[in-house]
Design a protein around this motif. Structure first.
Motif, PDB file in Angstrom:
ATOM      1  N   GLU A  90       0.833  -1.204   0.000  1.00  0.00           N
ATOM      2  CA  GLU A  90       0.000   0.000   0.000  1.00  0.00           C
ATOM      3  C   GLU A  90       0.867   1.253   0.000  1.00  0.00           C
ATOM      4  O   GLU A  90       0.570   2.229  -0.711  1.00  0.00           O
ATOM      5  CB  GLU A  90      -0.919  -0.022   1.220  1.00  0.00           C
ATOM      6  CG  GLU A  90      -1.711   1.253   1.440  1.00  0.00           C
ATOM      7  CD  GLU A  90      -2.668   1.557   0.306  1.00  0.00           C
ATOM      8  OE1 GLU A  90      -3.045   2.729   0.155  1.00  0.00           O
ATOM      9  OE2 GLU A  90      -3.037   0.626  -0.439  1.00  0.00           O
ATOM     10  N   ARG A 131      -0.960   0.610  -8.742  1.00  0.00           N
ATOM     11  CA  ARG A 131      -2.230   1.295  -8.591  1.00  0.00           C
ATOM     12  C   ARG A 131      -2.320   2.526  -9.470  1.00  0.00           C
ATOM     13  O   ARG A 131      -3.397   3.083  -9.670  1.00  0.00           O
ATOM     14  CB  ARG A 131      -2.434   1.686  -7.118  1.00  0.00           C
ATOM     15  CG  ARG A 131      -3.879   1.899  -6.746  1.00  0.00           C
ATOM     16  CD  ARG A 131      -4.096   2.017  -5.255  1.00  0.00           C
ATOM     17  NE  ARG A 131      -3.505   3.215  -4.686  1.00  0.00           N
ATOM     18  CZ  ARG A 131      -2.550   3.237  -3.799  1.00  0.00           C
ATOM     19  NH1 ARG A 131      -2.028   2.098  -3.371  1.00  0.00           N
ATOM     20  NH2 ARG A 131      -2.060   4.363  -3.319  1.00  0.00           N
ATOM     21  N   ARG A 141      -4.270  -6.834  -1.578  1.00  0.00           N
ATOM     22  CA  ARG A 141      -4.780  -5.507  -1.906  1.00  0.00           C
ATOM     23  C   ARG A 141      -6.241  -5.334  -1.497  1.00  0.00           C
ATOM     24  O   ARG A 141      -6.749  -4.218  -1.444  1.00  0.00           O
ATOM     25  CB  ARG A 141      -4.680  -5.279  -3.415  1.00  0.00           C
ATOM     26  CG  ARG A 141      -5.548  -6.268  -4.202  1.00  0.00           C
ATOM     27  CD  ARG A 141      -5.500  -6.032  -5.686  1.00  0.00           C
ATOM     28  NE  ARG A 141      -6.352  -7.003  -6.381  1.00  0.00           N
ATOM     29  CZ  ARG A 141      -6.870  -6.788  -7.586  1.00  0.00           C
ATOM     30  NH1 ARG A 141      -6.630  -5.664  -8.216  1.00  0.00           N
ATOM     31  NH2 ARG A 141      -7.622  -7.707  -8.160  1.00  0.00           N
ATOM     32  N   SER A 180       2.190   1.877  -3.436  1.00  0.00           N
ATOM     33  CA  SER A 180       1.148   1.912  -4.484  1.00  0.00           C
ATOM     34  C   SER A 180       1.158   0.669  -5.358  1.00  0.00           C
ATOM     35  O   SER A 180       1.031   0.736  -6.579  1.00  0.00           O
ATOM     36  CB  SER A 180       1.311   3.163  -5.363  1.00  0.00           C
ATOM     37  OG  SER A 180       1.174   4.330  -4.594  1.00  0.00           O
ATOM     38  N   PHE A 195      -7.608  -2.806   1.290  1.00  0.00           N
ATOM     39  CA  PHE A 195      -7.328  -1.417   0.918  1.00  0.00           C
ATOM     40  C   PHE A 195      -8.243  -0.960  -0.220  1.00  0.00           C
ATOM     41  O   PHE A 195      -8.712   0.180  -0.233  1.00  0.00           O
ATOM     42  CB  PHE A 195      -5.861  -1.266   0.521  1.00  0.00           C
ATOM     43  CG  PHE A 195      -4.898  -1.566   1.636  1.00  0.00           C
ATOM     44  CD1 PHE A 195      -4.607  -0.619   2.601  1.00  0.00           C
ATOM     45  CD2 PHE A 195      -4.300  -2.809   1.734  1.00  0.00           C
ATOM     46  CE1 PHE A 195      -3.732  -0.897   3.641  1.00  0.00           C
ATOM     47  CE2 PHE A 195      -3.416  -3.104   2.763  1.00  0.00           C
ATOM     48  CZ  PHE A 195      -3.132  -2.143   3.722  1.00  0.00           C
ATOM     49  N   GLY A 245      -8.161  -0.943   5.480  1.00  0.00           N
ATOM     50  CA  GLY A 245      -7.057  -1.805   5.065  1.00  0.00           C
ATOM     51  C   GLY A 245      -6.003  -1.945   6.131  1.00  0.00           C
ATOM     52  O   GLY A 245      -5.522  -3.051   6.426  1.00  0.00           O
TER      53      GLY A 245
END
Length: 551
Positions: free
Chosen positions: A20, A159, A30, A23, A33, A77
C-alpha cells in the motif's frame, strides 16, 4: 503448524502494508485497501470513518500546472492488516517452539489422514484457495508485464493508471487505459521486440464484456457452407469481418440456410456506416443496392483483408477455445471461466469473514448460557427461540431489497447472514458448558481464584474444540448455499461481484446455452462435496467414542 500459520499471517500483514505504501496492487493482499476506496463515497458518514478519510494531494500535470486531487486514506485496510499481525503474534506466543502435541490430538490427526476422501478433499480445497489467492495475476484483463521500447511496465501490479501513450498509442486510446489484449496482438504483428504478458485467463470476472464471438466456417467441394464442428450443412447467421479479433467490426452479415445464402444481407464500411443491402434466395442473388460514396460495389465486396464467412455467436456464446473462451460467455458477455474464478474468490472471502465472527458470537453466548444458567440462560434461550422462528429467507429478502444499490456489497450481505447464523451453535456450546462446569478441574480453577473469563476460555473452551472443528465445514457449506440462493433470487450481491448464483440464474434463463447452468452447477456441487467430505472426515476423526473406554 500453528507457528507456521502465525509467521505467514505476520508476513502477509507486513507485505500488504508495504504494498500500500508503494502503491502496489498485490494479489489478495490488496483487497482490504481496495474496499476502502471502492465503497467510501457510497457509504453514509456514520460508516465512512471505518473505511477511511479523504485528504488533498498536490501534483503537477504535463504542462507544469498544479493539480489538487482527493485521495482516500484506507483505514479499513490498515485495520485488517493490524488484526492479521496481531493474530500471527498471538499464535506464536500461544504455541511455543517444539510444543508437544497431545496423544489424543495426534491420534485424531492420524485418523483423519486415514480417511482418504476427506484428506484428499482437504488438499484439493487448499489448492483451490491457493489458486484463488493469485487473484488478478491468474485471471484478469490487465497485463502482468509489458515491454515497450526497451522499458518494462507492470500494469497489473501498480495502482497508478498507465495511459496508452506510454505504449505508443494515439488518439483517444493514448489518454485512457489500453486494452492489453489488443495491444498484445498489435505488438505481435509489429514484431519489433515489444511484447505483452497477460494472465492465464486474460479476462476479468466482471466488467469485461465482449459483444459477440465468431467461428470459421468451411466451404465444401460442392460450394456449400458446412459447420466445421459437426460436418453438417450450416444454417444460421454468418459474417465477414474487418478484423477477426474484433467481431463487432463486421464487413457484412448474411443468413444461410442448408449451406447456401438465403435471406437478407447487409454490409458496412470501415467507419460503420451501412452501405450495402442485398437479398438471396436459395443461393441466388435477387436484388442488391450499394450506397457508398468513396468506393464501388465491386471494391467493397472484394476489399483486402476481409475474412471469409464466419459463424456469428451472440452472447451467450458457446465455448470457443480458439477465441480464448474455454467455457463460453455469459449473456452479458463475461468469460464463464473468469466468472467462475471470481465466484470462487467471493465464496472464500465470505467464509474467511463469516466463520470467525459467527463462531466468536455463538461460542461466547453458548458458554455463558451453560456456565451461568438460571435467569440469564432462560432469557437468552427465549430470545434465540424467537429469532429462530423468524422466516430467515423472507427477512433477508426484505432487508436486502431495502438496501440502496450504492450500499450493497459483500459486507452488508454477510452482516445479515451473521445476524441469523450464530444461534444454531449456542445450544451445542451450552450443553458442553453445562457438562464441563461440573468437572473437577473447573472446581479446582475456582478454588485457586481463576476469573470467569479464564475458566470459560482457557479451561472449558479447549475441551469443546472437537465440537467447533466438526461444525466449521458444515457452516461453510451453509454459507455457500445461502449466498448462491440469494444471488439466484436476485437479492444477493450487486453485479460488480461474480457469483455462482447469478450464473445459475443466467443459465436457467438461457436453457439453449447449457454451458452456463452446467458450469455453475458443477462448480457449486464440486465445492459442496469437497467441504462435506472434509466435514465427515473431521467428525469421524474427532468422535470421542473412538478414544474412550468405559469399564
Amino acid at each position: 503448524m500453528f507457528r507456521k500459520i502465525g509467521w505467514l499471517l505476520i508476513l502477509a500483514s507486513i507485505v500488504a502494508v508495504l504494498g500500500e505504501l508503494f502503491s502496489l496492487q498485490l494479489p489478495t493482499l490488496r483487497w482490504p485497501f481496495n474496499v476502502s476506496r471502492e465503497f467510501f463515497d457510497g457509504m453514509p458518514k456514520a460508516v465512512r470513518f471505518i473505511l477511511g478519510f479523504k485528504y488533498d494531494v498536490e501534483s503537477l500535470d504535463d504542462s507544469g500546472a498544479s493539480i489538487v486531487r482527493k485521495e482516500i486514506f484506507p483505514v479499513f485496510g490498515y485495520l485488517i492488516s493490524a488484526i492479521t499481525l496481531g493474530l500471527g503474534v498471538l499464535l506464536l506466543i500461544k504455541f511455543k517452539r517444539n510444543a508437544v502435541v497431545s496423544p489424543i490430538t495426534e491420534r485424531r490427526i492420524k485418523r483423519f489422514k486415514s480417511i482418504g476422501r476427506g484428506y484428499v478433499s482437504l488438499i484439493i480445497l487448499g489448492v483451490l484457495c491457493l489458486i484463488a489467492s493469485f487473484d488478478h495475476l491468474l485471471v484478469g484483463n490487465e497485463a502482468i508485464i509489458v515491454k515497450h521500447d526497451g522499458e518494462y511496465h507492470f500494469p497489473a501490479l501498480t495502482r497508478k493508471l498507465i495511459e496508452g501513450k506510454e505504449f505508443g498509442l494515439e488518439g483517444d486510446a493514448a489518454k485512457t487505459r489500453p486494452n492489453y489484449r489488443k495491444l498484445k496482438i498489435q505488438f505481435a504483428e509489429a514484431d519489433n521486440g515489444d511484447w505483452v504478458l497477460m494472465p492465464l485467463v486474460p479476462y476479468a470476472p466482471t466488467g469485461d464484456t465482449t459483444s459477440q464471438q465468431s467461428e470459421a466456417l468451411e466451404v465444401g467441394a460442392d460450394g456449400k457452407i458446412y459447420d466445421p464442428g459437426s460436418g453438417d450443412l450450416f444454417s444460421g447467421i454468418a459474417t465477414r469481418l474487418y478484423d477477426i479479433n474484433v467481431p463487432a467490426r463486421m464487413h457484412s452479415r448474411v443468413r444461410i440456410r442448408d449451406g447456401v445464402l438465403d435471406g437478407d444481407m447487409s454490409g458496412w464500411d470501415r467507419e460503420g456506416a451501412l452501405v450495402y443491402t442485398a437479398n438471396y434466395s436459395a443461393g441466388e442473388l435477387t436484388k442488391d443496392k450499394f450506397t457508398g460514396e468513396n468506393s464501388t460495389k465491386e471494391a467493397f465486396l472484394n476489399a483486402e483483408g476481409i475474412s471469409e464467412l464466419r459463424e456469428a455467436h451472440l452472447n451467450p456464446a458457446p465455448p470457443l477455445p480458439q477465441n480464448g473462451h474455454l467455457l463460453g460467455t455469459t449473456s452479458q458477455g463475461n468469460d464463464v471461466l473468469a466468472y467462475l474464478y471470481g465466484g470462487l474468490q467471493v465464496n472464500i472471502k465470505a467464509a474467511l469473514l463469516y466463520i470467525p465472527i459467527v463462531y466468536a458470537i455463538g461460542v461466547t453466548v453458548g458458554l455463558l448460557m451453560g456456565f451461568f444458567g438460571g435467569a440469564f440462560d432462560l432469557i437468552v434461550q427465549r430470545l434465540i427461540e424467537i429469532f429462530s422462528n423468524v422466516p430467515f429467507l423472507f427477512v433477508i429478502i426484505i432487508i436486502s431489497s431495502s438496501i440502496p444499490d450504492q450500499l450493497k456489497s459483500l459486507g452488508p450481505i454477510l452482516l445479515i447472514l451473521i445476524a441469523f447464523g450464530w444461534m444454531g451453535m449456542t445450544y451445542l456450546m451450552r450443553t458442553a458448558a453445562l457438562k464441563e462446569k461440573a468437572r473437577d478441574y473447573v472446581a479446582a480453577s475456582r478454588v485457586i481464584g481463576c476469573s470467569t473469563p479464564t475458566i470459560l476460555f482457557r479451561h472449558i473452551l479447549p475441551n469443546t474444540v472437537a465440537i467447533l472443528v466438526t461444525l466449521v465445514p458444515f457452516s461453510i457449506s451453509g454459507l455457500v448455499v445461502s449466498l448462491t440462493s440469494l444471488d439466484y433470487l436476485g437479492f444477493g450481491l450487486p453485479a460488480q461481484y461474480a457469483t455462482w448464483g447469478r450464473l445459475l440464474q443466467d443459465g436457467l434463463d438461457n436453457l439453449s446455452s447449457p454451458w452456463l447452468a452446467g458450469s455453475a452447477f458443477l462448480a457449486l456441487v464440486t465445492l459442496l462435496i469437497l467441504v462435506t467430505f472434509v466435514g465427515e472426515a473431521i467428525r469421524e476423526a474427532f468422535d470421542p467414542k473412538k478414544f474412550t473406554f468405559y469399564r
